[in-house]
Design a protein around this motif. Structure first.
Motif, mmCIF file in Angstrom:
data_model
loop_
_atom_site.group_PDB
_atom_site.id
_atom_site.type_symbol
_atom_site.label_atom_id
_atom_site.label_comp_id
_atom_site.label_asym_id
_atom_site.label_seq_id
_atom_site.Cartn_x
_atom_site.Cartn_y
_atom_site.Cartn_z
ATOM 1 N N ASP A 148 0.624 -3.450 4.493
ATOM 2 C CA ASP A 148 0.341 -2.048 4.826
ATOM 3 C C ASP A 148 1.197 -1.591 6.008
ATOM 4 O O ASP A 148 1.768 -2.401 6.732
ATOM 5 C CB ASP A 148 -1.147 -1.880 5.142
ATOM 6 C CG ASP A 148 -1.610 -0.436 4.942
ATOM 7 O OD1 ASP A 148 -0.807 0.428 4.551
ATOM 8 O OD2 ASP A 148 -2.799 -0.181 5.185
ATOM 9 N N ASP A 149 1.255 -0.286 6.171
ATOM 10 C CA ASP A 149 2.092 0.282 7.226
ATOM 11 C C ASP A 149 1.405 0.221 8.586
ATOM 12 O O ASP A 149 1.913 -0.383 9.516
ATOM 13 C CB ASP A 149 2.522 1.722 6.884
ATOM 14 C CG ASP A 149 1.353 2.647 6.556
ATOM 15 O OD1 ASP A 149 0.194 2.174 6.468
ATOM 16 O OD2 ASP A 149 1.588 3.853 6.372
ATOM 17 N N CYS A 176 0.849 -1.178 0.000
ATOM 18 C CA CYS A 176 0.000 0.000 0.000
ATOM 19 C C CYS A 176 0.900 1.249 0.000
ATOM 20 O O CYS A 176 1.695 1.450 0.922
ATOM 21 C CB CYS A 176 -0.905 -0.010 1.230
ATOM 22 S SG CYS A 176 -2.318 1.081 1.085
HETATM 23 MG MG MG Z 1 -1.452 3.791 4.396
#
Ligand code: MG
Ligand code: IMP
Length: 174
Positions: free
Chosen positions: A96-97, A38
């Motif tokens: 994702d982070d 992402c």
């Molecule tokens: Mg993000």
């Protein structure tokens, strides 16, 4: 620039990335999975992760708009850049982070599922303890984090701090 308080050293992050990579290697050794990162926040994590996993895999990216501040109830995201890889029948890992409310990852999950993958799992570097308590389904999680605005290791505040190798909380925010 606002003062930063370090919450996770680069050594701890790298150690956890290696542990997640061991799990992913065991689970996907024969699958030639597609890792969907992402943008932009997941780019450092994804880059470190795929080099540690060490199995045949493919990489693609998705970029979604964040909803405006304070409008979390609307629940909509816009896909700004979609994956180009054909996902039908593929084993997909969404990377994702940070999962905050969980809305983004929920919507992206629905979006990716609509492509008919053979399987879809989520790998998040960080997730709020609140989201986890509410049952956010994250198969591979780096670290739970409390409230506080997080930056570094790909994660930004107004596009700054992504380049930092460690992870910090911005003091005086959130
Ligand atoms: Mg993000
Ligand atoms: P959610 O939809 O509320 O889960 O928010 C997820 C997205 O918001 C993340 O992928 C980040 O891009 C951004 N975000 C949420 N919390 C933070 C933070 O503490 N620092 C930086 N970005 C964040």
């Amino acid at each position: 620039m606002a003062p930063l308080r370090r919450i996770l050293s680069r050594a701890r992050v790298q150690q956890r990335v290696r542990e997640l990579a061991v799990q992913l290697r065991a689970d996907y050794a024969e699958e030639r999975p597609v890792f969907v990162g992402c943008l932009k926040g997941g780019f450092v994590f994804l880059a470190d992760l795929v080099r540690q996993v060490g199995i045949p895999l493919q990489v693609d990216f998705i970029m979604v708009s964040s909803y405006g501040m304070g409008t979390t109830s609307k629940g909509e995201i816009t896909v700004l850049k979609d994956v180009n890889t054909e996902l039908a029948g593929r084993h997909v890992v969404f990377v994702d982070d940070i999962v905050d409310s969980g809305l983004t990852f929920q919507r992206v999950r629905e979006h990716l599922l609509s492509r008919g993958p053979a399987s879809l799992r989520v790998c998040a570097l960080l997730a709020r303890e609140t989201a986890l308590a509410e049952g956010a389904a994250i198969e591979y999680l780096g670290f739970p984090v409390p409230e506080g605005f997080v930056v570094g290791y790909g994660i930004d505040y107004a596009e700054d701090y992504r380049q930092l190798p460690d992870i910090y909380v911005l003091e005086g925010e959130g």
